[in-house]
Write an enzyme that holds these catalytic residues in place. Structure first.
Site, short mmCIF file in Angstrom:
data_model
loop_
_atom_site.label_atom_id
_atom_site.label_comp_id
_atom_site.label_asym_id
_atom_site.label_seq_id
_atom_site.Cartn_x
_atom_site.Cartn_y
_atom_site.Cartn_z
N SER A 96 0.84 -1.19 0.00
CA SER A 96 0.00 0.00 0.00
C SER A 96 0.89 1.26 0.00
O SER A 96 1.71 1.41 -0.89
CB SER A 96 -0.95 -0.05 1.20
OG SER A 96 -2.00 0.87 1.06
N HIS A 229 -7.77 -5.65 -0.09
CA HIS A 229 -6.57 -4.84 0.05
C HIS A 229 -5.50 -5.53 0.88
O HIS A 229 -4.31 -5.37 0.63
CB HIS A 229 -6.93 -3.49 0.66
CG HIS A 229 -5.83 -2.48 0.59
ND1 HIS A 229 -5.29 -2.04 -0.61
CD2 HIS A 229 -5.15 -1.83 1.56
CE1 HIS A 229 -4.34 -1.16 -0.38
NE2 HIS A 229 -4.23 -1.01 0.93
#
Length: 252
Positions: A96, A229
């Site tokens: 991320s 995610h």
């Protein structure tokens, strides 16, 4: 040139020293994350790869320090430290926000003549894929809703108001760093890039991840995993296998 390393360096955690390892893997955490997120990765890789996990200011044992709210500054500070560990090939892994930091670290290392052995970018769109986001300006409730949607924060945190008061400012600062980052076009990297993404990640499409190919003159490859995610929590073993496989290829 004499290379020195410092075991007390606050920016790095070497959980499992591996003096015989041929390569070091520098792991960069996600927004709100810390070095300890990579402890299982370090343990699993320690037989052949030495993991250096970055510890950003403002969390855990660095909680008294001011957070860094700028990706470029984070990259600058990390490169200063990592040059002291460059007596062996350095590869980079970031998830991320950490993927963006890893990319900027790789650029700066190349400017000093150090080409990363590989850049692993997880759960992050390519730098050239800009998107306007302002979650860091949102209320605490909206920020918490974002964290719950991404499933990257342990559930017990949401019910602990005291802990939330400590952690939320750190997460907000990291979101500010990630969301205010603006890619500055420049030469492509000369290191291989491997992009990893979850097939149902609400933040990154597979096409966004594939665009990392635009940022290297070397080999590009991509792995798509089931999940969102934080797919890598569920697929840790597969991700570790991917890292080992490609480091063996990148580093001969």
């Amino acid at each position: 040139m004499t290379i020195t390393t410092r075991n007390d360096e606050p920016w790095l955690r070497r959980f499992h020293p591996a003096p015989e390892a041929k390569v070091r893997l520098v792991c960069l955490p996600h927004a709100g994350g810390s070095a300890s997120f990579y402890f299982p990765v370090s343990r699993a890789l320690s037989a052949s790869v030495e993991v250096l996990a970055a510890q950003y200011p403002g969390r855990q044992d660095r909680r008294s320090e001011k957070c860094v709210e700028d990706v470029a500054e984070l990259a600058d500070r990390l490169v200063e430290v990592l040059l002291g560990w460059a007596d062996r090939p350095l590869a980079l892994f970031g998830h991320s926000m950490g993927a963006t930091v890893a990319f900027e670290v790789a650029r700066r290392l190349e400017n000093t003549g150090v080409i990363a052995a590989g850049l692993f970018v997880s759960g992050r769109r390519a730098p050239s894929r800009q998107r306007v986001e302002n979650i860091h300006r949102s209320s605490d409730d909206l920020l918490l809703a974002e964290l719950k949607a991404l499933s990257g924060t342990e559930a017990q945190l949401f019910g602990d108001s005291e802990l939330l008061s400590i952690v939320l400012p750190v997460i907000r600062s990291d979101y500010k760093a990630a969301e205010t980052y603006r890619y500055q076009p420049g030469p492509r990297l000369n290191c291989p890039i491997f992009a990893l993404v979850g097939d149902s990640d609400p933040k990154v499409t597979v096409d966004d991840a594939r665009a990392w190919a635009e940022h290297t003159t070397a080999q590009f490859d991509m792995g798509v995993f089931s999940g969102g995610h934080f797919y890598l929590t569920e697929h840790r073993s597969a991700v570790i296998h991917t890292i080992l496989e490609h480091l063996a290829r990148f580093c001969g």
